[in-house]
Design a protein around this motif. Structure first.
Motif, short mmCIF file in Angstrom:
data_model
loop_
_atom_site.label_atom_id
_atom_site.label_comp_id
_atom_site.label_asym_id
_atom_site.label_seq_id
_atom_site.Cartn_x
_atom_site.Cartn_y
_atom_site.Cartn_z
N THR A 62 -7.82 11.73 4.73
CA THR A 62 -9.15 11.14 4.69
C THR A 62 -9.17 9.62 4.82
O THR A 62 -10.09 9.06 5.42
CB THR A 62 -9.86 11.51 3.37
OG1 THR A 62 -9.00 11.17 2.26
CG2 THR A 62 -10.22 12.99 3.33
N ASP A 63 -8.19 8.91 4.27
CA ASP A 63 -8.27 7.45 4.22
C ASP A 63 -6.92 6.81 4.48
O ASP A 63 -5.88 7.39 4.18
CB ASP A 63 -8.82 6.99 2.87
CG ASP A 63 -8.09 7.62 1.68
OD1 ASP A 63 -8.10 8.86 1.57
OD2 ASP A 63 -7.51 6.88 0.85
N TYR A 64 -6.95 5.61 5.06
CA TYR A 64 -5.70 4.91 5.36
C TYR A 64 -5.93 3.41 5.39
O TYR A 64 -7.05 2.93 5.53
CB TYR A 64 -5.11 5.39 6.69
CG TYR A 64 -5.89 4.98 7.93
CD1 TYR A 64 -5.54 3.85 8.66
CD2 TYR A 64 -6.97 5.75 8.39
CE1 TYR A 64 -6.24 3.48 9.81
CE2 TYR A 64 -7.67 5.39 9.54
CZ TYR A 64 -7.30 4.26 10.23
OH TYR A 64 -8.00 3.90 11.37
N ALA A 65 -4.82 2.67 5.28
CA ALA A 65 -4.85 1.20 5.39
C ALA A 65 -3.42 0.69 5.42
O ALA A 65 -2.52 1.42 5.86
CB ALA A 65 -5.65 0.59 4.23
N TYR A 66 -3.22 -0.53 4.95
CA TYR A 66 -1.91 -1.19 5.05
C TYR A 66 -1.42 -1.62 3.67
O TYR A 66 -2.19 -1.74 2.72
CB TYR A 66 -2.02 -2.44 5.93
CG TYR A 66 -2.36 -2.16 7.38
CD1 TYR A 66 -1.35 -1.96 8.32
CD2 TYR A 66 -3.69 -2.10 7.80
CE1 TYR A 66 -1.67 -1.72 9.65
CE2 TYR A 66 -4.01 -1.85 9.13
CZ TYR A 66 -2.99 -1.65 10.05
OH TYR A 66 -3.29 -1.40 11.36
N THR A 67 -0.11 -1.89 3.61
CA THR A 67 0.47 -2.61 2.48
C THR A 67 1.20 -3.82 3.07
O THR A 67 2.03 -3.67 3.96
CB THR A 67 1.47 -1.73 1.71
OG1 THR A 67 0.89 -0.44 1.47
CG2 THR A 67 1.82 -2.37 0.38
N ALA A 68 0.84 -5.01 2.58
CA ALA A 68 1.37 -6.23 3.17
C ALA A 68 1.31 -7.37 2.14
O ALA A 68 1.06 -7.13 0.96
CB ALA A 68 0.60 -6.58 4.44
N ILE A 69 1.50 -8.59 2.62
CA ILE A 69 1.60 -9.74 1.72
C ILE A 69 0.22 -10.34 1.44
O ILE A 69 -0.47 -10.80 2.35
CB ILE A 69 2.49 -10.84 2.33
CG1 ILE A 69 3.88 -10.31 2.66
CG2 ILE A 69 2.60 -12.03 1.36
CD1 ILE A 69 4.75 -11.29 3.45
N ALA A 70 -0.17 -10.34 0.17
CA ALA A 70 -1.36 -11.07 -0.27
C ALA A 70 -0.90 -12.44 -0.75
O ALA A 70 0.14 -12.56 -1.39
CB ALA A 70 -2.05 -10.33 -1.40
N TYR A 71 -1.68 -13.47 -0.46
CA TYR A 71 -1.27 -14.81 -0.86
C TYR A 71 -2.48 -15.70 -1.12
O TYR A 71 -3.57 -15.48 -0.58
CB TYR A 71 -0.39 -15.46 0.22
CG TYR A 71 -1.07 -15.65 1.56
CD1 TYR A 71 -1.63 -16.87 1.91
CD2 TYR A 71 -1.16 -14.61 2.47
CE1 TYR A 71 -2.27 -17.05 3.12
CE2 TYR A 71 -1.79 -14.77 3.70
CZ TYR A 71 -2.34 -15.99 4.02
OH TYR A 71 -2.98 -16.16 5.22
N ASN A 72 -2.29 -16.66 -1.98
CA ASN A 72 -3.31 -17.66 -2.28
C ASN A 72 -3.33 -18.66 -1.14
O ASN A 72 -2.36 -19.39 -0.92
CB ASN A 72 -2.98 -18.35 -3.61
CG ASN A 72 -4.07 -19.31 -4.05
OD1 ASN A 72 -4.66 -20.02 -3.25
ND2 ASN A 72 -4.34 -19.33 -5.35
N THR A 73 -4.42 -18.70 -0.40
CA THR A 73 -4.49 -19.55 0.80
C THR A 73 -4.52 -21.04 0.47
O THR A 73 -4.29 -21.87 1.35
CB THR A 73 -5.73 -19.21 1.64
OG1 THR A 73 -6.91 -19.39 0.83
CG2 THR A 73 -5.68 -17.77 2.13
N GLU A 74 -4.79 -21.39 -0.79
CA GLU A 74 -4.86 -22.80 -1.18
C GLU A 74 -3.53 -23.35 -1.67
O GLU A 74 -3.36 -24.56 -1.79
CB GLU A 74 -5.93 -23.00 -2.25
CG GLU A 74 -7.35 -22.71 -1.75
CD GLU A 74 -8.39 -22.94 -2.82
OE1 GLU A 74 -8.02 -23.08 -4.01
OE2 GLU A 74 -9.59 -22.96 -2.47
N SER A 75 -2.57 -22.44 -1.97
CA SER A 75 -1.32 -22.92 -2.55
C SER A 75 -0.07 -22.46 -1.79
O SER A 75 1.02 -22.98 -2.04
CB SER A 75 -1.21 -22.48 -4.01
OG SER A 75 -1.24 -21.08 -4.12
N VAL A 76 -0.22 -21.48 -0.90
CA VAL A 76 0.93 -20.98 -0.16
C VAL A 76 0.77 -21.37 1.31
O VAL A 76 -0.15 -20.89 1.99
CB VAL A 76 1.06 -19.45 -0.28
CG1 VAL A 76 2.27 -18.96 0.51
CG2 VAL A 76 1.17 -19.03 -1.75
N PRO A 77 1.62 -22.23 1.83
CA PRO A 77 1.49 -22.67 3.23
C PRO A 77 1.83 -21.54 4.21
O PRO A 77 2.68 -20.69 3.92
CB PRO A 77 2.50 -23.81 3.34
CG PRO A 77 3.48 -23.56 2.25
CD PRO A 77 2.72 -22.91 1.13
#
Length: 348
Positions: free
Chosen positions: A126-141
């Motif tokens: 029924t459902d699908y998506a991804y597993t990947a890297i989440a990151y804070n855009t203000e502190s991780v270049p």
């Protein structure tokens, strides 16, 4: 996998919302957060109420509970768990002639002898998506996100969160050690993945159990990087948190799908079980699932009605990278992965 505890809300918020009565003739054993009226439109129209839900936190917990005698009409495992339900004699085939949208489910989600054989169809994806890297855009270049080896970087020690579940943690470890197909792991590949996880463990601030927990960890600044699903990203963006989702690292990302099994000797109404799955697969469910969970519906015809812009916003548009598909694998190997991960978390 924990797959998929979605968009948990506070008790106060739940109590503040008007609630439909629960139908006592259909018990759905599900990930917390999937008790969504947006997915049950036709069911509610027909029966005037939502099904009764019982919740679990991860796939292994759910299986152990039903194997110990808990009775439900439906359960929502991810693909790699289906063989365990079948082998334990806990489920029975679906009659897909009663599920009109089954034909519109992409063949890539149905192509397994575990899901369909001469006895019938055992699983409705029924459902699908991804597993990947989440990151804070203000502190991780951005340059730090080129590789999943970032999780081993001592600069981020104590600022990393990884999933507290077997499937997602091993998808990361295997990608990091050059494996994109986990269906036939060698001993050398298994040991390399385990060693990588032991190194990553040294940098982990916390293993997250659900997207709400991860959202809180990142919102406080305790965590800057995580390995997670689309729903955590959707939740943080709804809360205004500056989060990005890197699905195209050098090693790639993981992709997964989940669905429903028809429990044997179920206590409720078989007819309502089919009403439930037909409501889930209805075209109206696609935008609801996208908005509330950040997930895609397996119904290709329904997803074709979603704009490319909306897919891109939800990080569900196609990516040109290596993808480790979290498809069924040898149950014995998965049990070994589970045992090894428990040892690693305990410091061994």
């Amino acid at each position: 996998m924990i797959r998929r505890t979605s968009l948990l809300v506070s008790v106060a918020a739940v109590l503040a919302q008007p609630a439909l009565a629960a139908d006592p003739n259909l018990i759905v054993f599900d990930w917390a957060g999937f008790e969504s009226e947006g997915l049950m439109k036709s069911y509610i129209e027909k029966h005037g109420q939502m099904p009764t839900y019982a919740f679990y936190g991860d796939d292994d917990e759910a299986f152990q509970k039903v194997a110990s005698g808990f009775k439900a009409d439906l359960a929502h495992p991810c693909s790699q768990m289906v063989s365990k339900y079948r082998d334990a004699g806990l489920i029975e085939p679906w009659d897909v002639s009663r599920i009109p949208e089954y034909e519109n489910i992409s063949e890539r989600f149905k192509d397994s002898e575990i899901f369909s054989d001469d006895q019938g169809v055992w699983y409705i994806p029924t459902d699908y998506a991804y597993t990947a890297i989440a990151y804070n855009t203000e502190s991780v270049p951005p340059e730090d996100l080129a590789s999943v080896q970032i999780f081993l970087d001592p600069r981020y020690a104590g600022r990393i969160s990884l999933p507290d579940n077997t499937d997602d943690i091993w998808s990361l470890a295997l990608l990091a050690t050059g494996v994109s197909d986990w269906t036939e792991l060698t001993e050398e590949q298994f040991q390399a993945g385990a060693q990588w996880l032991r190194q990553a463990h040294e940098n982990v601030r916390a293993y997250w159990a659900d997207p709400s927990e991860l959202s809180q960890l990142m919102a406080t600044g305790e965590v800057q990087l995580a390995w997670t699903w689309n729903d955590a990203i959707a939740l943080m963006r709804q809360e205004g948190f500056p989060v990005g989702f890197q699905r195209q690292s050098e090693e790639g990302s993981a992709t997964w799908f989940c669905g429903y099994v028809n429990m044997k000797d179920a206590p409720g109404s078989e007819d309502k079980a089919y009403d439930f799955i037909n409501s889930w697969l209805a075209h109206s469910s696609a935008p609801s699932l996208l908005e509330t969970h950040g997930y895609a519906l397996t119904n290709e015809a329904a997803m074709a009605e979603i704009s490319e812009e909306d897919l891109k916003k939800a990080d569900l548009d196609p990516v040109e990278t290596t993808l480790l598909a979290q498809t069924p694998l040898d149950p014995a190997m998965r049990d070994r992965m589970l045992e090894e991960f428990e040892k690693i978390k305990a410091g061994f």
